[in-house]
Design an enzyme around this catalytic site. Structure first.
Site, short mmCIF file in Angstrom:
data_model
loop_
_atom_site.label_atom_id
_atom_site.label_comp_id
_atom_site.label_asym_id
_atom_site.label_seq_id
_atom_site.Cartn_x
_atom_site.Cartn_y
_atom_site.Cartn_z
N PRO A 41 56.89 35.76 44.93
CA PRO A 41 56.40 36.59 46.04
C PRO A 41 55.71 35.76 47.11
O PRO A 41 54.97 34.83 46.79
CB PRO A 41 55.41 37.55 45.35
CG PRO A 41 54.99 36.83 44.11
CD PRO A 41 56.17 36.02 43.68
N GLN A 71 56.33 43.61 44.40
CA GLN A 71 55.02 43.24 43.91
C GLN A 71 53.95 44.19 44.45
O GLN A 71 53.84 44.39 45.68
CB GLN A 71 54.65 41.81 44.30
CG GLN A 71 53.38 41.34 43.59
CD GLN A 71 52.85 40.02 44.10
OE1 GLN A 71 52.49 39.93 45.26
NE2 GLN A 71 52.78 39.03 43.23
N TYR A 130 53.80 33.39 58.75
CA TYR A 130 53.21 34.72 58.86
C TYR A 130 53.43 35.29 60.26
O TYR A 130 53.13 34.65 61.26
CB TYR A 130 51.70 34.67 58.57
CG TYR A 130 51.38 33.98 57.27
CD1 TYR A 130 51.72 34.56 56.05
CD2 TYR A 130 50.76 32.73 57.26
CE1 TYR A 130 51.45 33.92 54.85
CE2 TYR A 130 50.48 32.09 56.06
CZ TYR A 130 50.82 32.69 54.86
OH TYR A 130 50.55 32.05 53.68
N GLY A 165 52.66 23.95 44.05
CA GLY A 165 53.07 22.68 44.63
C GLY A 165 54.24 22.04 43.92
O GLY A 165 54.42 20.82 43.95
N TYR A 186 42.85 38.52 44.10
CA TYR A 186 42.90 39.92 44.53
C TYR A 186 42.26 40.84 43.48
O TYR A 186 41.65 40.37 42.54
CB TYR A 186 44.33 40.30 44.89
CG TYR A 186 44.86 39.45 46.02
CD1 TYR A 186 44.22 39.41 47.26
CD2 TYR A 186 45.98 38.64 45.84
CE1 TYR A 186 44.69 38.61 48.29
CE2 TYR A 186 46.45 37.83 46.88
CZ TYR A 186 45.79 37.82 48.10
OH TYR A 186 46.24 37.01 49.11
N HIS A 246 50.27 42.49 40.78
CA HIS A 246 49.65 41.25 41.23
C HIS A 246 48.25 41.16 40.60
O HIS A 246 47.29 41.77 41.08
CB HIS A 246 49.55 41.24 42.75
CG HIS A 246 49.36 39.86 43.34
ND1 HIS A 246 48.94 38.78 42.60
CD2 HIS A 246 49.53 39.40 44.61
CE1 HIS A 246 48.85 37.71 43.39
NE2 HIS A 246 49.22 38.06 44.61
N THR A 289 53.80 36.44 50.99
CA THR A 289 53.40 37.27 52.14
C THR A 289 54.02 36.72 53.41
O THR A 289 53.94 35.52 53.68
CB THR A 289 51.87 37.31 52.24
OG1 THR A 289 51.35 38.01 51.11
CG2 THR A 289 51.42 38.01 53.51
N ASN A 322 45.55 35.24 42.15
CA ASN A 322 45.24 34.76 43.51
C ASN A 322 44.00 35.37 44.16
O ASN A 322 43.90 35.43 45.38
CB ASN A 322 46.45 34.98 44.42
CG ASN A 322 47.66 34.19 44.00
OD1 ASN A 322 47.76 33.75 42.85
ND2 ASN A 322 48.61 34.00 44.89
#
Length: 360
Positions: A23, A98, A338, A289, A179, A174, A25, A177
């Site tokens: 996923p 997601q 973005y 990475g 959230y 999710h 954004t 990260n």
């Protein structure tokens, strides 16, 4: 030996290989949260991955933190995602949406009704948020009441139901990260003294109950969850019990029979091996990475059943073909990650097949 080219069944879905789209954004939705007009093309272009996990999609208006992220809680959202699902299915791939509730990782400028963010406790992340007026400090959230928690769990279940109604094959919760789900897990974000905080068992409860509600709504074979053990994103500090928390959480989630567990792996190899031992179905590993020379290693070693990739897929819609042939990768354009239109979204070049059978 099992390789990334070995077929696999995830939930009830048969996949021809073991590479998945992670996923990402992209902030290209319409202002009301309906997927943007190019979203169907974007995902269909990458259907060679077989399993596509979409960008974070808010399960309610309270779950939005960034500008122009999509939702899946209105009829318009369902209609928009149906176009995406139809385009992906036409290419014979699976689509999991997601579900991302950001919790405190929000700013009122980005939220419907300019509302205050909610979180396990009234503790700010200490970080800044991008808004259409530039970067701004994220304000302190409102601590969730018991009713808020129950309603939010129901929102996840409702969003999952709508995702399937839109034609998606399933959803990914999710839980990573920094959230909302991750905030409940972390000691420095969750200072509650009720049944949703304190002990690692209590801090794990929200993630487990969300997963239970979603799997009850659409079936465990359509439900995945993403976790990021040890990730410091969003001001998160899980504390000294982090490894023990994930060993407990994964064991409890495994009892629900979910389709897959998706890990953002930051290098704790001992914990990854322990999670592998505790998880009985598909384990997808996304190495932060990750480099091209590592593609396939986690599957071949048995640490993962599948591997997911993000920016390499963003910049290479024909990622699978490039891996198979050893062709060079396009470089991602970070300036277009973005927002915006087709540039850096649907205009990355594909390999050209030459008459002699070569690729360039």
């Amino acid at each position: 030996m099992t390789t990334i080219w070995t077929p696999i069944t995830v939930g009830s879905f048969e996949l021809s290989h073991r590479l998945a789209m992670a996923p990402m954004t992209r902030s290209r939705a319409q202002p009301d949260g309906t997927p943007g007009e190019l979203a169907a093309d974007y995902y269909a272009q990458r259907a060679g991955l077989g399993l596509l996990i979409t960008e974070g999609t808010q399960p309610s208006d309270a779950g939005q933190g960034y500008p122009l992220t999509p939702g899946i809680y209105t009829d318009a959202h369902v209609d928009g995602w149906k176009q995406v699902a139809d385009a992906v299915h036409a290419k014979r791939a699976c689509l999991f949406i997601q579900l991302m509730h950001v919790g405190r990782i929000s700013h009122p400028d980005n939220a419907p009704g300019h509302r205050q963010a909610v979180a396990p406790s009234a503790i700010a992340s200490g970080e800044d948020m991008f808004t259409l007026e530039g970067m701004k400090p994220m304000p302190k959230p409102r601590a969730m009441s018991e009713v808020d928690i129950e309603e939010t769990i129901a929102d996840f279940a409702n969003a999952a139901h709508r995702a399937v109604a839109a034609g998606a094959d399933g959803v990914e919760i999710h839980g990573a990260n920094g959230y909302l789900v991750h905030q409940f897990l972390a000691q420095n974000a969750n200072r509650r003294d009720d049944a949703w905080g304190g002990s690692l068992e209590n801090r794990s409860r929200f993630a487990i109950e969300v997963a239970r509600a979603v799997s009850d709504a659409i079936g465990p074979e359509r439900t995945g969850i993403r976790l990021s053990p040890g990730a410091p994103m969003g001001g998160i500090d899980e504390g000294p019990e982090s490894d023990a928390l994930y060993r407990y959480l994964v064991r409890e989630l495994d009892k629900l029979g979910l389709a897959y567990l998706h890990l953002l792996h930051l290098g704790n190899e001992v914990l990854l091996a322990d999670i592998r031992d505790r998880w009985s179905r598909a384990l997808i590993v996304n190495r932060a990475g990750g480099s091209r020379d590592r593609i396939g290693r986690d599957v071949e070693s048995g640490l993962a059943d599948m591997e997911s990739y993000a920016t390499m897929v963003l910049a290479n819609p024909d990622f699978v073909e490039r891996v198979r042939t050893g062709a060079p990768f396009n470089d991602p354009d970070k300036a277009t990650f973005y927002g915006g239109g087709a540039k850096g979204y649907t205009d990355y070049p594909r390999l050209e097949v030459m008459s002699a059978g070569e690729v360039k």
